[in-house]
Design an enzyme around this catalytic site. Structure first.
Site, PDB file in Angstrom:
ATOM      1  N   ARG A  31       0.785   2.188 -10.302  1.00 44.73           N
ATOM      2  CA  ARG A  31       0.274   1.921  -8.940  1.00 44.73           C
ATOM      3  C   ARG A  31      -0.954   2.771  -8.626  1.00 44.73           C
ATOM      4  O   ARG A  31      -1.896   2.296  -7.993  1.00 44.73           O
ATOM      5  CB  ARG A  31       1.390   2.167  -7.913  1.00 44.73           C
ATOM      6  CG  ARG A  31       2.431   1.042  -7.907  1.00 44.73           C
ATOM      7  CD  ARG A  31       3.746   1.481  -7.301  1.00 44.73           C
ATOM      8  NE  ARG A  31       3.651   1.843  -5.905  1.00 44.73           N
ATOM      9  CZ  ARG A  31       4.578   2.561  -5.266  1.00 44.73           C
ATOM     10  NH1 ARG A  31       5.645   2.996  -5.916  1.00 44.73           N
ATOM     11  NH2 ARG A  31       4.440   2.830  -3.994  1.00 44.73           N
ATOM     12  N   ARG A  87      -6.704  -4.869  -0.068  1.00 45.17           N
ATOM     13  CA  ARG A  87      -6.456  -3.970  -1.190  1.00 45.17           C
ATOM     14  C   ARG A  87      -7.387  -4.256  -2.370  1.00 45.17           C
ATOM     15  O   ARG A  87      -7.286  -3.598  -3.392  1.00 45.17           O
ATOM     16  CB  ARG A  87      -5.016  -4.222  -1.629  1.00 45.17           C
ATOM     17  CG  ARG A  87      -4.229  -3.005  -1.957  1.00 45.17           C
ATOM     18  CD  ARG A  87      -2.866  -3.542  -2.339  1.00 45.17           C
ATOM     19  NE  ARG A  87      -1.966  -2.541  -2.740  1.00 45.17           N
ATOM     20  CZ  ARG A  87      -1.049  -1.997  -1.941  1.00 45.17           C
ATOM     21  NH1 ARG A  87      -0.962  -2.354  -0.682  1.00 45.17           N
ATOM     22  NH2 ARG A  87      -0.223  -1.112  -2.421  1.00 45.17           N
TER      23      ARG A  87
HETATM   24  P1  AP5 Z   1       2.950  -1.342  -0.383  1.00 44.97           P
HETATM   25  O1  AP5 Z   1       4.246  -1.616   0.227  1.00 44.97           O
HETATM   26  O2  AP5 Z   1       1.718  -1.471   0.429  1.00 44.97           O
HETATM   27  O3  AP5 Z   1       3.046   0.077  -1.050  1.00 44.97           O
HETATM   28  P2  AP5 Z   1       1.991   1.229  -1.401  1.00 44.97           P
HETATM   29  O4  AP5 Z   1       0.577   1.000  -0.996  1.00 44.97           O
HETATM   30  O5  AP5 Z   1       2.230   1.511  -2.846  1.00 44.97           O
HETATM   31  O6  AP5 Z   1       2.361   2.389  -0.530  1.00 44.97           O
HETATM   32  P3  AP5 Z   1       3.753   2.976  -0.104  1.00 44.97           P
HETATM   33  O7  AP5 Z   1       4.428   2.042   0.807  1.00 44.97           O
HETATM   34  O8  AP5 Z   1       4.486   3.473  -1.300  1.00 44.97           O
HETATM   35  O9  AP5 Z   1       3.231   4.270   0.652  1.00 44.97           O
HETATM   36  P4  AP5 Z   1       2.753   4.487   2.154  1.00 44.97           P
HETATM   37  O10 AP5 Z   1       1.312   4.857   2.153  1.00 44.97           O
HETATM   38  O11 AP5 Z   1       3.202   3.400   3.052  1.00 44.97           O
HETATM   39  O12 AP5 Z   1       3.545   5.802   2.450  1.00 44.97           O
HETATM   40  P5  AP5 Z   1       4.924   6.028   3.242  1.00 44.97           P
HETATM   41  O13 AP5 Z   1       4.651   6.122   4.693  1.00 44.97           O
HETATM   42  O14 AP5 Z   1       5.941   5.093   2.768  1.00 44.97           O
HETATM   43  O15 AP5 Z   1       2.753  -2.289  -1.646  1.00 44.97           O
HETATM   44  C1  AP5 Z   1       3.774  -2.454  -2.597  1.00 44.97           C
HETATM   45  C2  AP5 Z   1       3.391  -3.541  -3.570  1.00 44.97           C
HETATM   46  O16 AP5 Z   1       3.238  -4.790  -2.879  1.00 44.97           O
HETATM   47  C3  AP5 Z   1       2.061  -3.374  -4.329  1.00 44.97           C
HETATM   48  O17 AP5 Z   1       2.196  -2.562  -5.459  1.00 44.97           O
HETATM   49  C4  AP5 Z   1       1.747  -4.837  -4.674  1.00 44.97           C
HETATM   50  O18 AP5 Z   1       2.514  -5.279  -5.758  1.00 44.97           O
HETATM   51  C5  AP5 Z   1       2.208  -5.586  -3.442  1.00 44.97           C
HETATM   52  N1  AP5 Z   1       1.153  -5.718  -2.427  1.00 44.97           N
HETATM   53  C6  AP5 Z   1       1.211  -5.283  -1.127  1.00 44.97           C
HETATM   54  N2  AP5 Z   1       0.072  -5.566  -0.482  1.00 44.97           N
HETATM   55  C7  AP5 Z   1      -0.731  -6.176  -1.381  1.00 44.97           C
HETATM   56  C8  AP5 Z   1      -2.044  -6.677  -1.318  1.00 44.97           C
HETATM   57  N3  AP5 Z   1      -2.773  -6.602  -0.185  1.00 44.97           N
HETATM   58  N4  AP5 Z   1      -2.580  -7.251  -2.420  1.00 44.97           N
HETATM   59  C9  AP5 Z   1      -1.873  -7.340  -3.561  1.00 44.97           C
HETATM   60  N5  AP5 Z   1      -0.612  -6.879  -3.705  1.00 44.97           N
HETATM   61  C10 AP5 Z   1      -0.043  -6.299  -2.620  1.00 44.97           C
HETATM   62  O19 AP5 Z   1       5.262   7.498   2.729  1.00 44.97           O
HETATM   63  C11 AP5 Z   1       5.683   7.725   1.392  1.00 44.97           C
HETATM   64  C12 AP5 Z   1       6.837   8.742   1.377  1.00 44.97           C
HETATM   65  O20 AP5 Z   1       6.340   9.985   1.819  1.00 44.97           O
HETATM   66  C13 AP5 Z   1       7.986   8.383   2.323  1.00 44.97           C
HETATM   67  O21 AP5 Z   1       9.201   8.759   1.755  1.00 44.97           O
HETATM   68  C14 AP5 Z   1       7.683   9.206   3.577  1.00 44.97           C
HETATM   69  O22 AP5 Z   1       8.835   9.526   4.285  1.00 44.97           O
HETATM   70  C15 AP5 Z   1       7.021  10.432   3.006  1.00 44.97           C
HETATM   71  N6  AP5 Z   1       6.011  11.011   3.896  1.00 44.97           N
HETATM   72  C16 AP5 Z   1       5.177  10.341   4.746  1.00 44.97           C
HETATM   73  N7  AP5 Z   1       4.371  11.212   5.391  1.00 44.97           N
HETATM   74  C17 AP5 Z   1       4.693  12.449   4.931  1.00 44.97           C
HETATM   75  C18 AP5 Z   1       4.191  13.757   5.210  1.00 44.97           C
HETATM   76  N8  AP5 Z   1       3.213  13.962   6.093  1.00 44.97           N
HETATM   77  N9  AP5 Z   1       4.730  14.795   4.535  1.00 44.97           N
HETATM   78  C19 AP5 Z   1       5.709  14.593   3.630  1.00 44.97           C
HETATM   79  N10 AP5 Z   1       6.241  13.371   3.327  1.00 44.97           N
HETATM   80  C20 AP5 Z   1       5.727  12.322   3.958  1.00 44.97           C
END
Ligand code: AP5
Ligand code: MG
Length: 186
Positions: free
Chosen positions: A142, A88
């Site tokens: 974020r 990241r």
């Molecule tokens: P992390 O858990 O990685 O969260 P993120 O990158 O903010 O991403 P999300 O999990 O929110 O989204 P996603 O892309 O997985 O989408 P999802 O499938 O859930 O990180 C969280 C925190 O951890 C960071 O802020 C940091 O603090 C820390 N961290 C983690 N890794 C780190 C690193 N390497 N370095 C430093 N800090 C780190 O989908 C989102 C929503 O949309 C869901 O409700 C889903 O059901 C819906 N959805 C999915 N696809 C569709 C579609 N096609 N149409 C409509 N809705 C959809």
């Protein structure tokens, strides 16, 4: 098959990783999920990262790299994996490269999911899983952190010629079909 699944918060990394796990039978390594598990179980790591995650900021590189390198030693990752949420930052990408080189292996493909920002916000705010970083204010943070610290990772892999962009808008199954087209060529 070793895959990096990349994209901004809410792009669908976790959702698509689940489908890849089921279809290709390779494990999912999500740093966010590991941190959330540690926070829930009040481990030392959880205590260290809780306030950072709650604020929507990034956990320090050395903490994340140590965690991933340690995790990847596990036999279950020998035949491949999906990295979700890592690397990241550019230093994390470089640390991963060093680890891979030391282990005489490499990443097969880097997939980035492209979704417009309004849709990212809408998806995150309607997730309803009670994530402490899913509030309007934290989502703004974020996305800003993504633009400043994470987007450069995309250029890092583009320069290596490893990036495939996948349109992340559509139904979950439509997007998975697009991902399969990429992965079936590996
Ligand atoms: P992390 O858990 O990685 O969260 P993120 O990158 O903010 O991403 P999300 O999990 O929110 O989204 P996603 O892309 O997985 O989408 P999802 O499938 O859930 O990180 C969280 C925190 O951890 C960071 O802020 C940091 O603090 C820390 N961290 C983690 N890794 C780190 C690193 N390497 N370095 C430093 N800090 C780190 O989908 C989102 C929503 O949309 C869901 O409700 C889903 O059901 C819906 N959805 C999915 N696809 C569709 C579609 N096609 N149409 C409509 N809705 C959809
Ligand atoms: Mg996720």
């Amino acid at each position: 098959m070793k895959i990096i699944l990349f994209g901004p918060p809410g792009a669908g990394k976790g959702t698509q990783a689940k489908k890849i796990v089921d279809h290709y039978n390779i494990p999912h390594l999500s740093t966010g999920n590991i941190f959330r598990y540690n926070i829930k179980n009040e481990t030392e790591l959880g205590k260290k990262v809780k306030s950072i995650m709650d604020a929507g900021k990034l956990v320090p590189d050395e903490t994340v790299v140590e965690l991933v390198v340690d995790e990847l030693q596990n036999d279950k990752y020998d035949n491949g994996y999906i990295l979700d949420g890592f690397p990241r930052t550019v230093p994390q990408a470089k640390a991963l490269d060093q680890f891979l080189a030391e282990n005489s292996t490499s990443i097969d493909t880097f997939i980035t999911l492209t979704v417009p920002e309004e849709e990212l916000v809408q998806r995150i705010l309607s997730r309803g899983e009670g994530r402490s970083d899913d509030t309007p204010e934290k989502v703004r943070t974020r996305l800003e952190v993504y633009r400043n610290e994470t987007e450069p990772v995309l250029n890092y892999y583009k320069e290596k010629g490893m990036v495939t962009e996948v349109d992340g808008v559509g139904t979950i199954d439509e997007i998975f079909e697009r991902i399969k087209e990429v992965l079936d060529k590996i």
